[in-house]
Design an enzyme around this catalytic site. Sequence first.
Site, PDB file in Angstrom:
ATOM      1  N   ASN A 113       1.050  -1.358  -0.156  1.00 53.94           N
ATOM      2  CA  ASN A 113       0.054  -0.056   0.020  1.00 53.94           C
ATOM      3  C   ASN A 113       0.866   1.362  -0.150  1.00 53.94           C
ATOM      4  O   ASN A 113       2.009   1.301   0.505  1.00 53.94           O
ATOM      5  CB  ASN A 113      -1.146  -0.099   1.140  1.00 53.94           C
ATOM      6  CG  ASN A 113      -0.205  -0.137   2.373  1.00 53.94           C
ATOM      7  OD1 ASN A 113       0.461  -0.970   2.605  1.00 53.94           O
ATOM      8  ND2 ASN A 113      -0.874   0.494   3.497  1.00 53.94           N
ATOM      9  N   GLU A 142       0.077   5.206   0.747  1.00 52.49           N
ATOM     10  CA  GLU A 142      -0.577   6.167   1.193  1.00 52.49           C
ATOM     11  C   GLU A 142      -0.312   7.594   0.733  1.00 52.49           C
ATOM     12  O   GLU A 142       0.918   7.811   0.194  1.00 52.49           O
ATOM     13  CB  GLU A 142      -0.756   5.864   2.820  1.00 52.49           C
ATOM     14  CG  GLU A 142      -1.242   4.908   3.140  1.00 52.49           C
ATOM     15  CD  GLU A 142      -1.376   4.561   4.640  1.00 52.49           C
ATOM     16  OE1 GLU A 142      -0.880   5.604   5.598  1.00 52.49           O
ATOM     17  OE2 GLU A 142      -2.144   3.670   4.997  1.00 52.49           O
ATOM     18  N   GLU A 173      -3.211  -4.552  -2.971  1.00 53.90           N
ATOM     19  CA  GLU A 173      -3.576  -5.506  -3.967  1.00 53.90           C
ATOM     20  C   GLU A 173      -3.741  -4.847  -5.399  1.00 53.90           C
ATOM     21  O   GLU A 173      -3.276  -5.474  -6.496  1.00 53.90           O
ATOM     22  CB  GLU A 173      -4.907  -6.249  -3.668  1.00 53.90           C
ATOM     23  CG  GLU A 173      -5.175  -6.984  -2.402  1.00 53.90           C
ATOM     24  CD  GLU A 173      -5.325  -5.896  -1.320  1.00 53.90           C
ATOM     25  OE1 GLU A 173      -4.836  -4.830  -1.220  1.00 53.90           O
ATOM     26  OE2 GLU A 173      -6.063  -6.478  -0.364  1.00 53.90           O
ATOM     27  N   CYS A 223     -10.121  -5.155   0.465  1.00 44.48           N
ATOM     28  CA  CYS A 223     -11.290  -4.119   0.419  1.00 44.48           C
ATOM     29  C   CYS A 223     -12.283  -4.295  -1.001  1.00 44.48           C
ATOM     30  O   CYS A 223     -11.832  -5.127  -1.698  1.00 44.48           O
ATOM     31  CB  CYS A 223     -10.770  -2.706   0.481  1.00 44.48           C
ATOM     32  SG  CYS A 223     -10.227  -1.949  -0.932  1.00 44.48           S
TER      33      CYS A 223
HETATM   34  N1  THU Z   1      -5.242  -1.441   2.609  1.00 41.88           N
HETATM   35  C1  THU Z   1      -4.679  -2.284   1.584  1.00 41.88           C
HETATM   36  O1  THU Z   1      -3.531  -2.134   1.042  1.00 41.88           O
HETATM   37  N2  THU Z   1      -5.742  -3.395   1.137  1.00 41.88           N
HETATM   38  C2  THU Z   1      -6.748  -3.623   1.704  1.00 41.88           C
HETATM   39  O2  THU Z   1      -7.422  -4.505   0.754  1.00 41.88           O
HETATM   40  C3  THU Z   1      -7.398  -2.852   2.618  1.00 41.88           C
HETATM   41  C4  THU Z   1      -6.682  -1.583   2.965  1.00 41.88           C
HETATM   42  C5  THU Z   1      -4.430  -0.452   3.012  1.00 41.88           C
HETATM   43  C6  THU Z   1      -5.047   0.822   2.712  1.00 41.88           C
HETATM   44  C7  THU Z   1      -4.448   1.957   3.820  1.00 41.88           C
HETATM   45  O3  THU Z   1      -3.067   2.314   3.337  1.00 41.88           O
HETATM   46  C8  THU Z   1      -4.349   1.060   4.945  1.00 41.88           C
HETATM   47  O4  THU Z   1      -4.644  -0.473   4.587  1.00 41.88           O
HETATM   48  C9  THU Z   1      -5.450   1.201   5.997  1.00 41.88           C
HETATM   49  O5  THU Z   1      -6.521   1.309   5.251  1.00 41.88           O
END
Ligand code: THU
Length: 136
Positions: free
Chosen positions: A44, A46, A57, A94
Amino acid sequence: MEPNLRMLKDKADAVAKNAHAPYSGFSVGAVIVTTEGQQFNGCNVENISSGLTVCAERNAVGKAVSELGPDFKIKEIFVSNFNSEGVTIHCSPCGACRQVLAEFSTSDTKVHYHGDNGNIITTTVKDLLPDGFDNY
Ligand code: THU
């Protein structure tokens, strides 16, 4: 843990350590294996403008498309995570990631992720996104 799953978990753990997650403190790593056996990682990333954050993902899918073009299918994906205390917790993909995974999935594409109590949950994209959008 079965050796293939252990290998995917170790890779997903390693890529999670590369996450840029200063706002949530939640690091996620994903490893995609294609039906041809190629592997692509994503973490991820941010952003200070929260809505611009991209999940692990979807970054892994983007890397696969960038390298292979769009004509591939995902055999399986392992998603791992560490919270701000470095502890792995239950975390399933998610909703947005489910729809993006579906784009490159078969009816049997497997998804592995952490449940509670240290167990690994294995399901399919199809089961995570029943009746997903596919109207074109
Ligand atoms: N996140 C993911 O990388 N994948 C998911 O399927 C759910 C959430 C990340 C996004 C964000 O940087 C952190 O988790 C908290 O939501």
